[in-house]
Write a protein that holds these residues in place. Structure first.
Motif, PDB file in Angstrom:
ATOM      1  N   VAL A 120       0.847  -1.193   0.000  1.00 36.60           N
ATOM      2  CA  VAL A 120       0.000   0.000   0.000  1.00 36.60           C
ATOM      3  C   VAL A 120       0.886   1.248   0.000  1.00 36.60           C
ATOM      4  CG1 VAL A 120      -1.745   1.315   1.270  1.00 36.60           C
ATOM      5  CG2 VAL A 120      -1.800  -1.196   1.303  1.00 36.60           C
ATOM      6  N   ILE A 121       0.680   2.111  -0.982  1.00 33.66           N
ATOM      7  CA  ILE A 121       1.406   3.384  -1.003  1.00 33.66           C
ATOM      8  C   ILE A 121       0.574   4.426  -1.734  1.00 33.66           C
ATOM      9  CG2 ILE A 121       2.754   2.936  -3.091  1.00 33.66           C
ATOM     10  CD1 ILE A 121       5.090   4.344  -1.223  1.00 33.66           C
ATOM     11  N   ILE A 122       0.683   5.649  -1.242  1.00 36.79           N
ATOM     12  CA  ILE A 122      -0.027   6.794  -1.814  1.00 36.79           C
ATOM     13  C   ILE A 122       1.012   7.823  -2.248  1.00 36.79           C
ATOM     14  CG2 ILE A 122      -1.730   8.634  -1.347  1.00 36.79           C
ATOM     15  CD1 ILE A 122      -2.884   5.723  -1.308  1.00 36.79           C
ATOM     16  N   ASP A 123       0.744   8.479  -3.366  1.00 40.40           N
ATOM     17  CA  ASP A 123       1.579   9.571  -3.857  1.00 40.40           C
ATOM     18  C   ASP A 123       1.763  10.589  -2.730  1.00 40.40           C
ATOM     19  OD1 ASP A 123       2.533  11.943  -5.044  1.00 40.40           O
ATOM     20  OD2 ASP A 123       1.151  11.832  -6.725  1.00 40.40           O
ATOM     21  N   PRO A 124       2.996  10.996  -2.435  1.00 41.96           N
ATOM     22  CA  PRO A 124       3.218  11.966  -1.349  1.00 41.96           C
ATOM     23  C   PRO A 124       2.380  13.237  -1.491  1.00 41.96           C
ATOM     24  CG  PRO A 124       5.312  11.135  -2.148  1.00 41.96           C
ATOM     25  CD  PRO A 124       4.254  10.589  -3.060  1.00 41.96           C
TER      26      PRO A 124
END
Length: 159
Positions: free
Chosen positions: A81-85
């Protein structure tokens, strides 16, 4: 917010690889990877996982997640899981996790959805319970510096 979801595509890989801002963020997102995240590392992870999904905001990829464990009528475990900073703290992560829960429940008919979060990832530890996840186990692990860390396992059970 104009959001859409779709399976990850080859052209998304460079953008997703740019999301981790440092070695610690990469460890939270993809503990087995080495800094900096390469396209090959991400491609290999995607090849071994299920339902690799991107969330787009106004046509731009702003998040990514998949399942590293999936079992029909069993457990699906969300990972990577990762979101654009630039899109963090704007609700994108909640939409993405809810979408992944939806895939687990509808496609895989999962009885429960799980995920894991390292103790140093305070944002994640405070975020996941707001979506209905509850801690159920803790494992000792080592970070990239060889220090002891706790991996907290959380569960979302179909109501």
């Amino acid at each position: 917010m104009n959001l859409s979801y779709r399976p990850v595509e080859e052209q998304d890989i460079p953008r997703i690889c740019s999301f981790p801002q440092n070695e610690e963020e990469l460890f939270f997102f993809f503990p087995a990877a080495t800094w900096p995240l390469t396209h090959e590392q991400l491609r290999n992870s995607i090849a071994q996982r299920s339902d690799s999904t991107v969330i787009e905001q106004d046509g731009q990829v702003v998040g990514f997640a998949n399942f590293y464990h999936w079992a029909t009528e069993g457990t699906c475990t969300i990972g990577n899981v990762i979101i654009d900073p630039e899109a963090r703290a704007g609700g994108i992560g909640g939409h993405l996790i809810k979408h992944m829960i939806g895939i687990a429940l509808s496609k895989h008919r999962a009885a429960e959805v799980t995920l894991s979060c390292f103790n140093q990832n305070v944002a994640g530890l405070l975020f996941y319970p707001k979506l209905g996840f509850t801690p159920y186990a803790i494992d000792e692990r080592k970070n990239k510096q060889g220090e002891r860390v706790a991996l907290i396992h959380m569960r979302y059970t179909r109501a």
